[in-house]
Design an enzyme around this catalytic site. Structure first.
Site, PDB file in Angstrom:
ATOM      1  N   LYS A   1       0.809  -1.229   0.000  1.00 27.12           N
ATOM      2  CA  LYS A   1       0.000   0.000   0.000  1.00 27.12           C
ATOM      3  C   LYS A   1       0.842   1.280   0.000  1.00 27.12           C
ATOM      4  O   LYS A   1       0.438   2.289  -0.555  1.00 27.12           O
ATOM      5  CB  LYS A   1      -0.942   0.017   1.209  1.00 27.12           C
ATOM      6  CG  LYS A   1      -2.121  -0.919   1.064  1.00 27.12           C
ATOM      7  CD  LYS A   1      -2.987  -0.826   2.308  1.00 27.12           C
ATOM      8  CE  LYS A   1      -4.362  -1.379   2.058  1.00 27.12           C
ATOM      9  NZ  LYS A   1      -5.277  -1.182   3.185  1.00 27.12           N
TER      10      LYS A   1
ATOM     11  N   ASP B   1     -10.061   3.378   2.318  1.00 27.04           N
ATOM     12  CA  ASP B   1     -10.248   2.722   3.625  1.00 27.04           C
ATOM     13  C   ASP B   1     -10.960   3.639   4.615  1.00 27.04           C
ATOM     14  O   ASP B   1     -11.843   3.203   5.364  1.00 27.04           O
ATOM     15  CB  ASP B   1      -8.892   2.308   4.220  1.00 27.04           C
ATOM     16  CG  ASP B   1      -8.348   1.034   3.591  1.00 27.04           C
ATOM     17  OD1 ASP B   1      -9.144   0.228   3.080  1.00 27.04           O
ATOM     18  OD2 ASP B   1      -7.111   0.845   3.623  1.00 27.04           O
TER      19      ASP B   1
ATOM     20  N   GLY C   1      -4.501   1.981  17.158  1.00 22.74           N
ATOM     21  CA  GLY C   1      -3.703   1.573  16.005  1.00 22.74           C
ATOM     22  C   GLY C   1      -3.411   2.750  15.083  1.00 22.74           C
ATOM     23  O   GLY C   1      -4.286   3.580  14.809  1.00 22.74           O
ATOM     24  N   ALA C   2      -2.153   2.832  14.650  1.00 21.55           N
ATOM     25  CA  ALA C   2      -1.735   3.900  13.727  1.00 21.55           C
ATOM     26  C   ALA C   2      -0.976   3.296  12.555  1.00 21.55           C
ATOM     27  O   ALA C   2      -0.064   3.910  12.007  1.00 21.55           O
ATOM     28  CB  ALA C   2      -0.888   4.932  14.469  1.00 21.55           C
TER      29      ALA C   2
ATOM     30  N   ASN D   1      -1.423   4.172  20.046  1.00 18.43           N
ATOM     31  CA  ASN D   1      -0.693   3.136  19.319  1.00 18.43           C
ATOM     32  C   ASN D   1       0.424   2.564  20.187  1.00 18.43           C
ATOM     33  O   ASN D   1       1.019   3.269  20.998  1.00 18.43           O
ATOM     34  CB  ASN D   1      -0.097   3.707  18.027  1.00 18.43           C
ATOM     35  CG  ASN D   1       0.325   2.613  17.062  1.00 18.43           C
ATOM     36  OD1 ASN D   1      -0.467   1.707  16.768  1.00 18.43           O
ATOM     37  ND2 ASN D   1       1.554   2.669  16.575  1.00 18.43           N
ATOM     38  N   ARG D   2       0.673   1.264  19.990  1.00 19.00           N
ATOM     39  CA  ARG D   2       1.736   0.591  20.741  1.00 19.00           C
ATOM     40  C   ARG D   2       3.055   1.325  20.564  1.00 19.00           C
ATOM     41  O   ARG D   2       3.808   1.516  21.517  1.00 19.00           O
ATOM     42  CB  ARG D   2       1.833  -0.861  20.238  1.00 19.00           C
ATOM     43  CG  ARG D   2       2.902  -1.674  20.897  1.00 19.00           C
ATOM     44  CD  ARG D   2       2.868  -3.081  20.389  1.00 19.00           C
ATOM     45  NE  ARG D   2       3.159  -3.170  18.947  1.00 19.00           N
ATOM     46  CZ  ARG D   2       3.215  -4.297  18.262  1.00 19.00           C
ATOM     47  NH1 ARG D   2       2.980  -5.448  18.868  1.00 19.00           N
ATOM     48  NH2 ARG D   2       3.493  -4.294  16.973  1.00 19.00           N
TER      49      ARG D   2
HETATM   50  P1  NAP Z   1      -0.338  -2.392   9.805  1.00 16.23           P
HETATM   51  O1  NAP Z   1      -0.083  -1.187   8.986  1.00 16.23           O
HETATM   52  O2  NAP Z   1       0.663  -3.480   9.862  1.00 16.23           O
HETATM   53  O3  NAP Z   1      -0.630  -1.876  11.317  1.00 16.23           O
HETATM   54  C1  NAP Z   1      -0.848  -2.791  12.361  1.00 16.23           C
HETATM   55  C2  NAP Z   1      -1.285  -2.014  13.594  1.00 16.23           C
HETATM   56  O4  NAP Z   1      -1.569  -2.947  14.651  1.00 16.23           O
HETATM   57  C3  NAP Z   1      -0.210  -1.067  14.147  1.00 16.23           C
HETATM   58  O5  NAP Z   1      -0.838   0.048  14.740  1.00 16.23           O
HETATM   59  C4  NAP Z   1       0.464  -1.952  15.208  1.00 16.23           C
HETATM   60  O6  NAP Z   1       1.130  -1.223  16.216  1.00 16.23           O
HETATM   61  C5  NAP Z   1      -0.751  -2.636  15.790  1.00 16.23           C
HETATM   62  N1  NAP Z   1      -0.452  -3.874  16.486  1.00 16.23           N
HETATM   63  C6  NAP Z   1      -0.027  -5.036  15.943  1.00 16.23           C
HETATM   64  N2  NAP Z   1       0.122  -5.977  16.925  1.00 16.23           N
HETATM   65  C7  NAP Z   1      -0.187  -5.354  18.104  1.00 16.23           C
HETATM   66  C8  NAP Z   1      -0.222  -5.776  19.455  1.00 16.23           C
HETATM   67  N3  NAP Z   1       0.097  -7.034  19.798  1.00 16.23           N
HETATM   68  N4  NAP Z   1      -0.591  -4.882  20.409  1.00 16.23           N
HETATM   69  C9  NAP Z   1      -0.945  -3.615  20.042  1.00 16.23           C
HETATM   70  N5  NAP Z   1      -0.919  -3.150  18.787  1.00 16.23           N
HETATM   71  C10 NAP Z   1      -0.550  -4.016  17.823  1.00 16.23           C
HETATM   72  O7  NAP Z   1      -1.709  -3.092   9.364  1.00 16.23           O
HETATM   73  P2  NAP Z   1      -3.035  -2.410   8.775  1.00 16.23           P
HETATM   74  O8  NAP Z   1      -2.974  -2.389   7.311  1.00 16.23           O
HETATM   75  O9  NAP Z   1      -3.287  -1.143   9.516  1.00 16.23           O
HETATM   76  O10 NAP Z   1      -4.116  -3.509   9.190  1.00 16.23           O
HETATM   77  C11 NAP Z   1      -4.530  -3.675  10.538  1.00 16.23           C
HETATM   78  C12 NAP Z   1      -5.719  -4.629  10.567  1.00 16.23           C
HETATM   79  O11 NAP Z   1      -6.786  -4.018   9.857  1.00 16.23           O
HETATM   80  C13 NAP Z   1      -5.458  -5.955   9.874  1.00 16.23           C
HETATM   81  O12 NAP Z   1      -6.092  -6.971  10.622  1.00 16.23           O
HETATM   82  C14 NAP Z   1      -6.146  -5.808   8.517  1.00 16.23           C
HETATM   83  O13 NAP Z   1      -6.600  -7.029   7.998  1.00 16.23           O
HETATM   84  C15 NAP Z   1      -7.316  -4.910   8.903  1.00 16.23           C
HETATM   85  N6  NAP Z   1      -7.837  -4.094   7.794  1.00 16.23           N
HETATM   86  C16 NAP Z   1      -9.162  -4.148   7.561  1.00 16.23           C
HETATM   87  C17 NAP Z   1      -9.723  -3.364   6.578  1.00 16.23           C
HETATM   88  C18 NAP Z   1     -11.191  -3.452   6.340  1.00 16.23           C
HETATM   89  O14 NAP Z   1     -11.651  -2.951   5.305  1.00 16.23           O
HETATM   90  N7  NAP Z   1     -11.971  -4.009   7.257  1.00 16.23           N
HETATM   91  C19 NAP Z   1      -8.924  -2.513   5.813  1.00 16.23           C
HETATM   92  C20 NAP Z   1      -7.553  -2.445   6.090  1.00 16.23           C
HETATM   93  C21 NAP Z   1      -7.021  -3.258   7.091  1.00 16.23           C
HETATM   94  P3  NAP Z   1       2.694  -0.762  16.005  1.00 16.23           P
HETATM   95  O15 NAP Z   1       2.651   0.450  15.120  1.00 16.23           O
HETATM   96  O16 NAP Z   1       3.169  -0.487  17.362  1.00 16.23           O
HETATM   97  O17 NAP Z   1       3.384  -1.945  15.342  1.00 16.23           O
END
Ligand code: NAP
Length: 272
Positions: free
Chosen positions: A69, A104, A127-128, A149-150
């Site tokens: 992305k 999104d 989450g960020a 955010n963590r």
């Molecule tokens: P990403 O960019 O990898 O971000 C992951 C986020 O989760 C970060 O804020 C990370 O914190 C946090 N995180 C991960 N493990 C954690 C833990 N154990 N404790 C606390 N925080 C934690 O991923 P993303 O693209 O944002 O996606 C996140 C989720 O959203 C995924 O499950 C994805 O499938 C879903 N999603 C859904 C849609 C939808 O349309 N429904 C669209 C996009 C994404 P750090 O920054 O500290 O690592």
């Protein structure tokens, strides 16, 4: 299919469990549009070649998912204001030039608007990452947003949108959830697991709780929220509405979100 059939798709890695082909092909069928949508598994080192392929073959539009992305931005010709602000592209429109958009945030907004108004509301986003950034940016246009955010620096970097950014700690969670009308989990906690980022005793009646995670559909957070009288919105609604907005960007046509959701639910039942 014939020589006129237009091609759309999603690139990601992995991408074989994507629900997007089911959603978009159902929409093309329903609206009688001569087009197909495929999933293309593209490893990071082939991203540039894949985008060249889009140009060369005249693929009309793409969705972009993890892990491309952000990286895809350097391979395309222009960005919408939203995609530029968020630093992430989930939709490409091929109009001779490849233009990147991010749907999104609007997907999350429309999912929430199914159950609540957003103007002037206090929203707590956990989450960020890519999803959290898109949601914080979009909702900051109408609501008071706090992002925890963590890794706190990533939340604080979003203060440029006029939101408050802070660390995701037990104390901050307790403090900010008290003032929140709406809680959104935009972390990946709960994805393919039975964990929740929020202790159940912090969830109170009337709070609107949305999870971006949609595998499983009823996450632990949403189950515990429903048990405590919260209004819940699952991540599949966000996925459907972001997909419907991509579809509109490509075709100029509105699609019934219920139709896309039905197709996505069938995909989930098949284990995609
Ligand atoms: P990403 O960019 O990898 O971000 C992951 C986020 O989760 C970060 O804020 C990370 O914190 C946090 N995180 C991960 N493990 C954690 C833990 N154990 N404790 C606390 N925080 C934690 O991923 P993303 O693209 O944002 O996606 C996140 C989720 O959203 C995924 O499950 C994805 O499938 C879903 N999603 C859904 C849609 C939808 O349309 N429904 C669209 C996009 C994404 P750090 O920054 O500290 O690592």
């Amino acid at each position: 299919m014939d020589a006129e059939t237009r091609l759309y798709g999603v690139i990601g890695f992995p991408v074989r469990h994507s629900l997007s082909p089911a959603m978009h092909n159902a929409a093309f069928r329903e609206l009688g549009i001569n087009a197909v949508y495929l999933a293309f598994e593209v490893p990071p080192e082939r991203l540039g070649m894949a985008v060249d392929g889009v140009r060369g073959l005249g693929v009309k539009g793409l969705n972009v998912t993890m892990p491309h992305k952000t990286a895809v931005m350097e391979h395309i010709d222009g960005l919408s204001g939203d995609a530029e602000e968020i630093g992430s592209v989930n939709t490409i429109v091929n109009e001779g030039e490849l233009l990147g958009y991010n749907t999104d945030g609007i997907g999350a907004r429309r999912a929430l608007e199914m159950v609540t108004r957003l103007e002037g509301k206090d929203v707590l986003v956990l989450g960020a990452g890519g999803a959290g950034r898109a949601i914080a940016y979009e909702l900051s246009k109408t609501s008071n947003v706090v992002v925890l955010n963590r890794t706190p620096g990533k939340a604080r970097a979003l203060e440029r949108f006029g939101v408050i950014g802070d660390a995701l700690t037990a104390d901050n969670l307790r403090r900010y959830i008290r003032e929140a009308d709406i809680l959104i989990n935009a972390t990946s906690v709960g994805m393919n697991s039975d964990e929740s980022p929020v202790p159940a005793d912090l969830l109170r009646e009337g709070l609107v709780v949305m999870d971006v995670v949609y595998k499983p559909l009823r996450t632990r957070l949403l189950r515990e929220a429903a048990e405590r009288g919260c209004v819940t919105v699952d991540g599949l609604w966000m996925l459907v509405h972001q997909g419907a907005e991509s579809f509109r960007l490509w075709t100029g046509k509105k699609v019934d979100p219920e139709l896309m959701r039905g197709a996505a639910l069938e995909g989930l039942r098949k284990g995609w």
